[in-house]
Design a protein around this motif. Structure first.
Motif, PDB file in Angstrom:
ATOM      1  N   PRO A  48       0.827  -1.158  -0.202  1.00 38.61           N
ATOM      2  CA  PRO A  48      -0.225   0.378   0.263  1.00 38.61           C
ATOM      3  C   PRO A  48       0.441   1.985  -0.222  1.00 38.61           C
ATOM      4  CG  PRO A  48      -0.335  -1.015   1.753  1.00 38.61           C
ATOM      5  CD  PRO A  48       0.485  -2.222   1.594  1.00 38.61           C
ATOM      6  N   ALA A  50       1.941   5.574   0.434  1.00 37.41           N
ATOM      7  CA  ALA A  50       1.323   6.350   1.686  1.00 37.41           C
ATOM      8  C   ALA A  50       2.100   7.734   0.767  1.00 37.41           C
ATOM      9  CB  ALA A  50       2.114   5.667   3.320  1.00 37.41           C
ATOM     10  N   GLU A 121      -0.846  -5.681   1.198  1.00 35.26           N
ATOM     11  CA  GLU A 121      -1.934  -4.950   1.361  1.00 35.26           C
ATOM     12  C   GLU A 121      -2.612  -6.097   1.681  1.00 35.26           C
ATOM     13  OE1 GLU A 121      -3.035  -2.977  -1.350  1.00 35.26           O
ATOM     14  OE2 GLU A 121      -4.530  -4.370  -2.777  1.00 35.26           O
ATOM     15  N   ARG A 150       3.148   8.409  -2.361  1.00 40.77           N
ATOM     16  CA  ARG A 150       1.888   8.087  -3.525  1.00 40.77           C
ATOM     17  C   ARG A 150       1.019   9.409  -3.099  1.00 40.77           C
ATOM     18  NH1 ARG A 150      -3.052   6.976   0.235  1.00 40.77           N
ATOM     19  NH2 ARG A 150      -2.687   9.476   1.195  1.00 40.77           N
TER      20      ARG A 150
ATOM     21  N   ARG B  84      -9.313  10.859   5.514  1.00 40.67           N
ATOM     22  CA  ARG B  84      -8.991  11.626   5.566  1.00 40.67           C
ATOM     23  C   ARG B  84      -8.987  12.623   6.668  1.00 40.67           C
ATOM     24  NH1 ARG B  84      -8.557  12.483  -0.581  1.00 40.67           N
ATOM     25  NH2 ARG B  84     -10.828  11.417   0.075  1.00 40.67           N
ATOM     26  N   LYS B 123      -2.979  -2.532   4.495  1.00 45.50           N
ATOM     27  CA  LYS B 123      -3.601  -1.812   3.992  1.00 45.50           C
ATOM     28  C   LYS B 123      -4.466  -0.688   4.779  1.00 45.50           C
ATOM     29  CE  LYS B 123      -5.540  -0.269  -0.375  1.00 45.50           C
ATOM     30  NZ  LYS B 123      -6.775  -0.538  -1.318  1.00 45.50           N
ATOM     31  N   ARG B 124      -5.375  -0.756   5.329  1.00 50.05           N
ATOM     32  CA  ARG B 124      -6.638   0.001   5.980  1.00 50.05           C
ATOM     33  C   ARG B 124      -5.104   0.487   7.366  1.00 50.05           C
ATOM     34  NH1 ARG B 124     -10.380   3.200   4.944  1.00 50.05           N
ATOM     35  NH2 ARG B 124     -11.901   2.699   5.990  1.00 50.05           N
ATOM     36  N   GLU B 127      -3.278   3.096   5.656  1.00 48.27           N
ATOM     37  CA  GLU B 127      -3.517   4.668   5.259  1.00 48.27           C
ATOM     38  C   GLU B 127      -4.170   5.692   6.608  1.00 48.27           C
ATOM     39  OE1 GLU B 127      -7.554   3.944   4.087  1.00 48.27           O
ATOM     40  OE2 GLU B 127      -6.253   2.566   1.917  1.00 48.27           O
ATOM     41  N   ASN B 130      -0.320   7.257   8.359  1.00 47.05           N
ATOM     42  CA  ASN B 130      -0.345   7.723   7.239  1.00 47.05           C
ATOM     43  C   ASN B 130      -0.818   9.268   7.773  1.00 47.05           C
ATOM     44  OD1 ASN B 130       1.051   8.936   5.329  1.00 47.05           O
ATOM     45  ND2 ASN B 130      -0.647   8.628   4.444  1.00 47.05           N
ATOM     46  N   GLU B 131      -1.923   8.646   8.217  1.00 45.73           N
ATOM     47  CA  GLU B 131      -3.387  10.461   8.248  1.00 45.73           C
ATOM     48  C   GLU B 131      -2.746  10.897  10.015  1.00 45.73           C
ATOM     49  OE1 GLU B 131      -5.000  12.451   7.020  1.00 45.73           O
ATOM     50  OE2 GLU B 131      -4.384  10.140   5.248  1.00 45.73           O
TER      51      GLU B 131
END
Lengths: 153, 188
Positions: A48, A50, A121, A150, B84, B123-124, B127, B130-131
């Motif tokens: 994935p 980032a 992922e 990304r 986000r 993956k989740r 995400e 990362n935030e």
């Protein structure tokens, strides 16, 4: 008009003697900036992406762990597996693997070892956190989730 | 001796470029540019070495993010769809300084906790993580007066004394406390 016609005796060829040098320069650039892939990765790697990435300072301190479904599912099944160097390892072998990786480094740098995860992922967090637990036990606490950049939409 | 006077013997070097090209193409094909970038994390010490003390942390100082096995999010006890949004929520939470009684007392005490399920996909998790990291980098960058990208460059290279000074100043009394909890065993 004929007045102005002068015989040009200058040679119009472009000298090509420097061409090999230019190519060699390119060659050296690529030789320096790239590394030969040391291991064949036997697990699927759709990593994935980032945005908030940081660069590693010292490449020599990094050891990679790969996780994902095996590419050869008929031989290894389709459960996500852990790969270190060229072989599949089990979660309880992680401590031993870390010790081996640490032994490769200078004595003063052993605590600074960084483990980089390259994880597919689809892998579940259960496996990832089991490995993290083993790393805590092995006192290799610097971790990096290696991901590509990304692009912002 | 007489022979050499006739003309300087020269090796034909016109094919040198071809040889170099061949080598160049070989390296282009066989090498991959190393990707040594990623999200960093410092793991906590070995659980067996930690003394078992129950430290009570007030509810307001913890920003809770839960992810279940079907990758759905629960942020501060409320479901959330868009990942986000977490970034702004964390900034508000950390920079609260005691104003809102629901949010943190001070940046020093603020903790962001991420708890996944064993069935959550990687993956989740990336995400969300990362935030969270992004929120902190944004805040550090604002404190140091640089852009987010520049801040990450500074933080990645603290061997430079100038960078080290900026890095330490921005992080003074402003730790990045992200806790990654052990995942739930139950598949809820």
């Amino acid at each position: 008009m004929a007045k102005f016609k002068k015989k040009t005796k200058t040679n119009q060829d472009i000298p090509t003697s420097a061409l090999p040098d230019i190519i060699f320069m390119l060659l050296f650039f690529f030789m320096v900036t790239t590394v030969l892939r040391e291991t064949t990765i036997n697990v699927l790697q759709r990593i994935p992406k980032a945005t908030e990435l940081r660069k590693l300072q010292r490449k020599s301190l990094v050891s990679y762990l790969y996780m994902g479904k095996p590419r050869n599912t008929s031989m290894f099944g389709d459960e996500p597996k852990l790969q270190a160097n060229d072989v599949f390892i089990e979660v309880n072998d992680v401590i031993m693997w870390v010790e081996k990786e640490k032994a490769k480094l200078d004595e003063v740098e052993r605590d600074q070892i960084t483990i980089a995860f390259k994880v597919d992922e689809e892998v579940k967090m259960g496996l990832v956190s089991d490995v993290q637990m083993e790393l805590r036990k092995a006192n290799a606490r610097k971790l990096m989730y290696s991901t590509p950049q990304r692009m912002e939409e | 001796m007489a022979r050499s006077k006739r003309g300087a013997t020269e090796i034909n070097s016109s094919s040198m470029a071809d040889i170099a090209f061949l080598l160049l193409i070989f390296f282009l094909v066989t090498t991959t540019i190393a990707n040594d970038k990623g999200l960093t994390l410092q793991l906590p010490p070995n659980p067996e070495d930690i003394e078992d003390i129950d430290i009570k942390i007030p509810e307001r100082n913890i920003f809770k993010i839960l992810i279940n096995s079907s990758d759905r999010l629960m942020v501060e006890n409320e479901p959330l769809e868009d990942v986000r949004l977490i970034r702004e929520m964390i900034k508000e939470f950390v920079l609260n300084n005691g104003v809102n009684p629901e949010l943190s007392d001070s940046p020093k005490e603020a903790i962001v906790s991420i708890k996944t399920n064993r069935g959550t996909s990687y993956k989740r998790f990336i995400e969300v993580y990362n935030e969270v990291q992004g929120a902190y980098y944004d805040m550090y960058a604002a404190r140091a007066g640089v852009t987010n990208t520049k801040w990450r460059e500074i933080a990645s290279n603290t061997s430079d004394p100038d960078n080290k000074r900026i890095y330490q100043e921005a992080r003074k009394d402003f730790p990045m406390q992200i806790s990654i909890a052990e995942p739930n065993k139950a598949s809820n």
